[in-house]
Design a protein around this motif. Structure first.
Motif, short mmCIF file in Angstrom:
data_model
loop_
_atom_site.label_atom_id
_atom_site.label_comp_id
_atom_site.label_asym_id
_atom_site.label_seq_id
_atom_site.Cartn_x
_atom_site.Cartn_y
_atom_site.Cartn_z
N ILE A 77 -25.12 121.54 -4.90
CA ILE A 77 -26.31 121.01 -5.58
C ILE A 77 -27.15 122.19 -6.06
O ILE A 77 -27.39 123.14 -5.30
CB ILE A 77 -27.15 120.15 -4.62
N ASP A 78 -27.60 122.13 -7.32
CA ASP A 78 -28.45 123.21 -7.85
C ASP A 78 -29.92 123.04 -7.49
O ASP A 78 -30.66 124.02 -7.42
CB ASP A 78 -28.32 123.30 -9.37
N GLY A 79 -30.37 121.79 -7.29
CA GLY A 79 -31.77 121.62 -6.94
C GLY A 79 -32.26 120.20 -7.09
O GLY A 79 -31.51 119.28 -7.42
N MET A 80 -33.57 120.03 -6.84
CA MET A 80 -34.24 118.73 -6.94
C MET A 80 -35.60 118.90 -7.58
O MET A 80 -36.25 119.94 -7.41
CB MET A 80 -34.40 118.10 -5.55
N LEU A 81 -36.05 117.90 -8.30
CA LEU A 81 -37.39 117.92 -8.89
C LEU A 81 -37.83 116.48 -9.17
O LEU A 81 -37.06 115.54 -9.06
CB LEU A 81 -37.42 118.76 -10.17
N ILE A 82 -39.10 116.34 -9.55
CA ILE A 82 -39.66 115.04 -9.92
C ILE A 82 -40.13 115.09 -11.35
O ILE A 82 -40.76 116.05 -11.80
CB ILE A 82 -40.81 114.66 -8.97
N ASP A 83 -39.83 114.03 -12.09
CA ASP A 83 -40.26 113.92 -13.49
C ASP A 83 -40.69 112.47 -13.72
O ASP A 83 -40.66 111.65 -12.80
CB ASP A 83 -39.14 114.32 -14.43
N TYR A 84 -41.04 112.15 -14.95
CA TYR A 84 -41.48 110.81 -15.28
C TYR A 84 -40.79 110.32 -16.54
O TYR A 84 -40.52 111.09 -17.45
CB TYR A 84 -43.01 110.77 -15.47
N ILE A 85 -40.47 109.02 -16.58
CA ILE A 85 -39.81 108.42 -17.73
C ILE A 85 -40.70 107.32 -18.29
O ILE A 85 -41.21 106.48 -17.55
CB ILE A 85 -38.44 107.82 -17.33
N GLN A 86 -40.88 107.35 -19.61
CA GLN A 86 -41.66 106.30 -20.27
C GLN A 86 -40.90 104.99 -20.26
O GLN A 86 -39.72 104.96 -20.50
CB GLN A 86 -41.95 106.72 -21.72
N ASP B 64 -44.68 101.72 -1.41
CA ASP B 64 -44.38 101.05 -0.14
C ASP B 64 -44.48 102.00 1.04
O ASP B 64 -44.78 101.58 2.17
CB ASP B 64 -42.98 100.44 -0.20
N LEU B 65 -44.21 103.29 0.80
CA LEU B 65 -44.32 104.30 1.87
C LEU B 65 -45.73 104.87 1.95
O LEU B 65 -45.98 105.77 2.76
CB LEU B 65 -43.32 105.43 1.63
N GLU B 66 -46.62 104.37 1.09
CA GLU B 66 -48.01 104.85 1.01
C GLU B 66 -48.04 106.35 0.76
O GLU B 66 -48.86 107.09 1.34
CB GLU B 66 -48.79 104.47 2.27
N ALA B 67 -47.12 106.79 -0.09
CA ALA B 67 -47.03 108.22 -0.42
C ALA B 67 -47.30 108.48 -1.89
O ALA B 67 -47.10 109.59 -2.37
CB ALA B 67 -45.63 108.73 -0.06
N ASP B 68 -47.78 107.46 -2.61
CA ASP B 68 -47.96 107.59 -4.05
C ASP B 68 -49.10 108.53 -4.43
O ASP B 68 -49.21 108.93 -5.59
CB ASP B 68 -48.16 106.22 -4.71
N ARG B 69 -49.94 108.90 -3.48
CA ARG B 69 -51.02 109.85 -3.76
C ARG B 69 -50.78 111.23 -3.14
O ARG B 69 -51.63 112.11 -3.22
CB ARG B 69 -52.36 109.29 -3.26
N ASP B 70 -49.64 111.39 -2.52
CA ASP B 70 -49.33 112.65 -1.84
C ASP B 70 -48.97 113.75 -2.84
O ASP B 70 -48.48 113.47 -3.94
CB ASP B 70 -48.18 112.47 -0.86
N GLU B 71 -49.17 114.99 -2.46
CA GLU B 71 -48.84 116.12 -3.31
C GLU B 71 -47.35 116.41 -3.33
O GLU B 71 -46.83 117.01 -4.27
CB GLU B 71 -49.58 117.38 -2.84
N PHE B 72 -46.65 116.00 -2.28
CA PHE B 72 -45.22 116.26 -2.20
C PHE B 72 -44.56 115.18 -1.36
O PHE B 72 -45.23 114.40 -0.66
CB PHE B 72 -44.93 117.63 -1.59
N LYS C 32 -38.84 119.90 0.80
CA LYS C 32 -40.13 119.43 0.31
C LYS C 32 -40.13 119.52 -1.22
O LYS C 32 -39.89 120.59 -1.78
CB LYS C 32 -41.26 120.29 0.87
N VAL C 33 -40.36 118.40 -1.89
CA VAL C 33 -40.34 118.36 -3.35
C VAL C 33 -41.75 118.03 -3.83
O VAL C 33 -42.30 116.97 -3.51
CB VAL C 33 -39.34 117.31 -3.88
N HIS C 34 -42.34 118.94 -4.60
CA HIS C 34 -43.70 118.75 -5.10
C HIS C 34 -43.73 117.79 -6.28
O HIS C 34 -42.82 117.78 -7.11
CB HIS C 34 -44.32 120.09 -5.48
N ARG C 35 -44.77 117.00 -6.34
CA ARG C 35 -44.97 116.07 -7.45
C ARG C 35 -45.93 116.71 -8.44
O ARG C 35 -46.98 117.23 -8.04
CB ARG C 35 -45.54 114.76 -6.93
N PRO C 36 -45.60 116.69 -9.75
CA PRO C 36 -46.48 117.30 -10.75
C PRO C 36 -47.89 116.70 -10.71
O PRO C 36 -48.06 115.50 -10.94
CB PRO C 36 -45.77 116.98 -12.08
#
Length: 314
Positions: free
Chosen positions: A305-314, A280-288, A189-193
């Motif tokens: 693998i050391d890990g996974m995370l979510i970030d954003y790119i301009q 498309d997965l209707e997950a854009d508002r989900d917390e994770f 489970k990967v949380h979204r900021p």
């Protein structure tokens, strides 16, 4: 191809890989979508099974001995032009990249120096690519299961603690200090900021798999999926597919032992654009989201693998 050129590569870094600068601080080992696939995958496919390291195309040291190498790289260059046409808003302004120079002998045996900025416009180079149909362009993948059904199943599994692919011992997406061996499928489970989810259209949400360490000089491939419900039908043809990581072998020891030790300390990073995928997965508002790493080669047992995370790119 739709993922690698369109939805997963809306920013220059995602398509081309992270910037590589001069000096130790400028080191980067983050492949873009065009390098992992189709570049690395096609070279490995063409490599001959009759040779120890799948020469010629199958390894770096011998790839250019195969006439297919030139047709293949011409097509990669064509895809670069296709990508630029699809993402016209992407500006290539980094002077370090634009002014990077290469030296070679021209057709009259004179040593010449050419910068990247000199060869970006193919019209000035007096050639063009044949106009062909991009069969994959209008094949935007669809979810394997209707998103509302998938959400219900995933929520039920979480509540009942029955997501058997996740580790009960370690639900953190930071696997340090020991890392996780990719000897089997990993789902986390990967949380979204929260503070970034209300982003503007100019920002791309990016899934980052970091600290990828290939222990030996072997071909490694693994795929990345988001919110998979039925693991038996995981496929790049479905929208849950986020992208792939492909590590090519060198084939021969081309560095000293000390250099190899330094290289081993430099782990790779995989960045995949997922904004359109989440919509498309209707997950854009989900917390994770649930992220699955699926080994595609036996050699993944040599990969951690050391890990996974979510970030954003301009």
């Amino acid at each position: 191809m739709y993922n690698h050129v369109v939805s997963g590569a809306k920013k220059m870094e995602l398509f081309m890989g992270c910037p590589l600068k001069a000096g130790e601080a400028g080191f980067c080992d983050g492949k873009g979508t065009i390098e992992s696939a189709p570049h690395n995958t096609v070279q490995k496919w063409i490599g001959s099974e009759t040779f120890p390291k799948k020469e010629d195309m199958g390894v770096f040291y011998s790839a250019a001995r195969d006439p297919n190498f030139y047709a293949h790289h011409t097509n990669i260059d064509r895809l670069w032009e296709v990508w630029r046409g699809l993402h016209e808003s992407v500006n290539m302004i980094d002077p370090d990249w634009l002014d990077t120079a290469f030296y070679f002998h021209n057709d009259t045996s004179q040593l010449v120096r050419i910068r990247i900025r000199d060869v970006l416009d193919i019209m000035k180079l007096r050639y063009a690519y044949e106009e062909v149909e991009l069969a994959w362009l209008d094949r935007r993948p669809k979810p394997s299961i209707p998103p509302k059904v998938a959400h219900h199943i995933l929520n039920m599994r979480e509540r009942e603690n029955e997501l058997h692919l996740a580790s009960d011992r370690n639900l953190s997406t930071n696997f340090s200090p020991n890392a996780r061996t990719l000897d089997k499928r990993i789902t986390m489970k990967v949380h979204r900021p929260w503070e970034r989810r209300a982003r503007g259209k100019e920002e791309e949400e990016v899934l980052i798999v970091y600290g990828i360490d290939v222990k030996e000089d072997v071909h490694v491939k693994f795929d990345v999926y988001v919110n998979v419900v039925d693991e038996s039908i995981m496929s790049p043809f479905y929208r849950e597919f986020a992208g792939t990581f492909v590590h090519m072998t060198r084939g021969v020891d081309m560095v000293s032992k000390d250099d190899d030790i330094v290289r081993r300390k430099r782990k790779a990073t995989l960045k995949l654009g997922i904004s359109e995928l989440l919509e498309d997965l209707e997950a854009d508002r989900d917390e994770f989201i649930w992220v699955t790493l699926l080994p595609r080669t036996r050699s993944c047992i040599n990969t951690t693998i050391d890990g996974m995370l979510i970030d954003y790119i301009q």
